[in-house]
Motif scaffolding. Structure first.
Motif, PDB file in Angstrom:
ATOM      1  N   LEU A  22       0.824  -1.210   0.000  1.00  0.00           N
ATOM      2  CA  LEU A  22       0.000   0.000   0.000  1.00  0.00           C
ATOM      3  C   LEU A  22       0.857   1.259   0.000  1.00  0.00           C
ATOM      4  O   LEU A  22       0.543   2.237  -0.695  1.00  0.00           O
ATOM      5  CB  LEU A  22      -0.934  -0.003   1.210  1.00  0.00           C
ATOM      6  CG  LEU A  22      -1.994  -1.112   1.215  1.00  0.00           C
ATOM      7  CD1 LEU A  22      -2.722  -1.136   2.552  1.00  0.00           C
ATOM      8  CD2 LEU A  22      -2.974  -0.923   0.068  1.00  0.00           C
ATOM      9  N   ALA A  26       0.783   4.074  -2.947  1.00  0.00           N
ATOM     10  CA  ALA A  26       0.507   5.484  -2.656  1.00  0.00           C
ATOM     11  C   ALA A  26       1.639   6.378  -3.146  1.00  0.00           C
ATOM     12  O   ALA A  26       1.398   7.465  -3.690  1.00  0.00           O
ATOM     13  CB  ALA A  26       0.296   5.670  -1.155  1.00  0.00           C
ATOM     14  N   ARG A  58       2.686   8.002   7.200  1.00  0.00           N
ATOM     15  CA  ARG A  58       2.240   9.385   6.985  1.00  0.00           C
ATOM     16  C   ARG A  58       2.578  10.265   8.193  1.00  0.00           C
ATOM     17  O   ARG A  58       3.020  11.403   8.031  1.00  0.00           O
ATOM     18  CB  ARG A  58       0.740   9.424   6.696  1.00  0.00           C
ATOM     19  CG  ARG A  58       0.374   8.669   5.436  1.00  0.00           C
ATOM     20  CD  ARG A  58      -1.100   8.740   5.117  1.00  0.00           C
ATOM     21  NE  ARG A  58      -1.492  10.070   4.639  1.00  0.00           N
ATOM     22  CZ  ARG A  58      -2.552  10.291   3.875  1.00  0.00           C
ATOM     23  NH1 ARG A  58      -3.327   9.290   3.507  1.00  0.00           N
ATOM     24  NH2 ARG A  58      -2.853  11.515   3.486  1.00  0.00           N
ATOM     25  N   ASP A 150     -10.548   7.085  -2.417  1.00  0.00           N
ATOM     26  CA  ASP A 150      -9.539   6.622  -3.358  1.00  0.00           C
ATOM     27  C   ASP A 150      -9.109   5.230  -2.914  1.00  0.00           C
ATOM     28  O   ASP A 150      -9.250   4.861  -1.749  1.00  0.00           O
ATOM     29  CB  ASP A 150      -8.336   7.571  -3.380  1.00  0.00           C
ATOM     30  CG  ASP A 150      -7.514   7.469  -4.658  1.00  0.00           C
ATOM     31  OD1 ASP A 150      -7.962   6.775  -5.591  1.00  0.00           O
ATOM     32  OD2 ASP A 150      -6.434   8.075  -4.720  1.00  0.00           O
ATOM     33  N   ARG A 152      -5.920   2.333  -3.245  1.00  0.00           N
ATOM     34  CA  ARG A 152      -4.611   1.914  -3.707  1.00  0.00           C
ATOM     35  C   ARG A 152      -4.675   0.514  -4.324  1.00  0.00           C
ATOM     36  O   ARG A 152      -3.673  -0.022  -4.784  1.00  0.00           O
ATOM     37  CB  ARG A 152      -3.615   1.929  -2.542  1.00  0.00           C
ATOM     38  CG  ARG A 152      -2.866   3.231  -2.278  1.00  0.00           C
ATOM     39  CD  ARG A 152      -3.724   4.442  -2.043  1.00  0.00           C
ATOM     40  NE  ARG A 152      -4.564   4.332  -0.871  1.00  0.00           N
ATOM     41  CZ  ARG A 152      -5.362   5.295  -0.443  1.00  0.00           C
ATOM     42  NH1 ARG A 152      -5.481   6.429  -1.113  1.00  0.00           N
ATOM     43  NH2 ARG A 152      -6.123   5.134   0.625  1.00  0.00           N
ATOM     44  N   ASP A 166      -6.452  -0.356   3.696  1.00  0.00           N
ATOM     45  CA  ASP A 166      -6.138   0.809   2.862  1.00  0.00           C
ATOM     46  C   ASP A 166      -6.741   2.087   3.443  1.00  0.00           C
ATOM     47  O   ASP A 166      -7.243   2.943   2.715  1.00  0.00           O
ATOM     48  CB  ASP A 166      -6.668   0.549   1.445  1.00  0.00           C
ATOM     49  CG  ASP A 166      -6.190   1.577   0.436  1.00  0.00           C
ATOM     50  OD1 ASP A 166      -5.171   2.252   0.698  1.00  0.00           O
ATOM     51  OD2 ASP A 166      -6.850   1.708  -0.603  1.00  0.00           O
ATOM     52  N   SER A 169     -10.110   3.231   2.307  1.00  0.00           N
ATOM     53  CA  SER A 169     -10.171   3.822   0.959  1.00  0.00           C
ATOM     54  C   SER A 169     -10.304   5.348   1.015  1.00  0.00           C
ATOM     55  O   SER A 169     -11.098   5.953   0.297  1.00  0.00           O
ATOM     56  CB  SER A 169     -11.324   3.216   0.149  1.00  0.00           C
ATOM     57  OG  SER A 169     -11.200   1.815   0.037  1.00  0.00           O
ATOM     58  N   GLY A 171      -9.183   9.284   0.544  1.00  0.00           N
ATOM     59  CA  GLY A 171      -8.435  10.134  -0.371  1.00  0.00           C
ATOM     60  C   GLY A 171      -8.252  11.514   0.243  1.00  0.00           C
ATOM     61  O   GLY A 171      -7.354  11.729   1.055  1.00  0.00           O
TER      62      GLY A 171
END
Length: 274
Positions: A22, A26, A58, A150, A152, A166, A169, A171
């Motif tokens: 993932l 990204a 992140r 979004d 991945r 993910d 999902s 975004g």
């Protein structure tokens, strides 16, 4: 739901490998094959373990947690994926855009848009029963919200484990500017219309979100506490779609109107963020 703090039979190596897939997707903008071959389709504990590893990258890069999103709140989507429960993801500061902003497509891989009710908390949801009354009392205000989901995972070929891992999902997202208290608007009673370039592509109402967006936040508050990451004052909550999602492409303008909460818009543009 099952307590996500239970154990899993999935190995640490497979959890790490799934997270690495993932992260690579990204970073490169190239989606990966589904990761359920590593963690299974429905192993909640393993999926959240992957999500935590994925999100740690992140935060280590400087992103700050500003809230949570609730996913899989629509019965139609749950049935499509063969699940009977929602999931949750983390919102970071660099996912937020102002109402009316241009959103660079380079930030996204295969975006889909949803209209939702967003909330901002005025009090922590750490102690106590975390029931409807407590959650309502903790909500400072509600706003119209545009969530840009979004994935991945290539072609949105997801099962429950894939989307949980993910970061549900996630975004980016946009909040409207009309703030209303729960004395001024009742989320379960709202209606939603979403347009892309002036054409209506999705409609729905508050009851489509787990029966009531407030109940979605109750579920989130309890689950977040189980995960050891309780909701806190000032956090943004995206409570889940009020109608079907729709794909979006560069050059399009999306607007979501939620009764009592006004309209929120965004334009999708080629190129990178300035």
């Amino acid at each position: 739901m099952s307590n996500p703090t239970n154990t899993t039979a999935v190995s640490e190596a497979d959890i790490a490998a799934a997270a690495d897939r993932l992260v690579s997707a990204a970073a490169s903008g190239t989606p990966t094959a589904p990761i359920r071959d590593l963690i299974g389709e429905s192993d909640l504990v393993a999926a959240y373990a992957v999500q935590q590893r994925f999100n740690e990258g992140r935060t280590q890069a400087g992103a700050v947690v500003v809230g949570r999103k609730i996913g899989l709140t629509s019965k139609a989507v749950q049935e499509q994926l063969g699940v009977d429960q929602p999931d949750l993801g983390v919102l970071f500061d660099n996912m937020a855009f102002d109402n009316g902003a241009d959103i660079p497509m380079d930030l996204l891989i295969q975006p889909k848009v949803e209209g939702e009710v967003g909330f901002v908390l005025g009090a922590d949801l750490i102690d106590g029963p975390l029931d409807t009354a407590q959650v309502r009392g903790a909500i400072e205000y509600a706003v119209a919200a545009l969530e840009i989901c979004d994935s991945r995972i290539a072609n949105w070929d997801i099962k429950f484990g894939d989307t949980v891992a993910d970061n549900a999902s996630s975004g980016v997202y946009v909040l409207g500017t009309e703030r209303r208290t729960l004395d001024e608007v009742e989320p379960v009673e709202v209606t939603m219309s979403m347009e892309i370039d002036g054409t209506e592509v999705s409609t729905g109402n508050g009851a489509a979100c787990l029966g009531d967006p407030i109940q979605a936040v109750v579920w989130l508050a309890q689950t977040a506490r189980e995960l050891g990451q309780p909701l806190k004052a000032g956090q943004v909550i995206l409570s889940g779609a009020l109608g079907p999602m729709a794909s979006v492409s560069a050059g399009s303008t999306v607007s979501v109107t939620v009764s009592g909460l006004g309209t929120v818009t965004a334009r999708f543009v080629e190129g990178k963020q300035a």
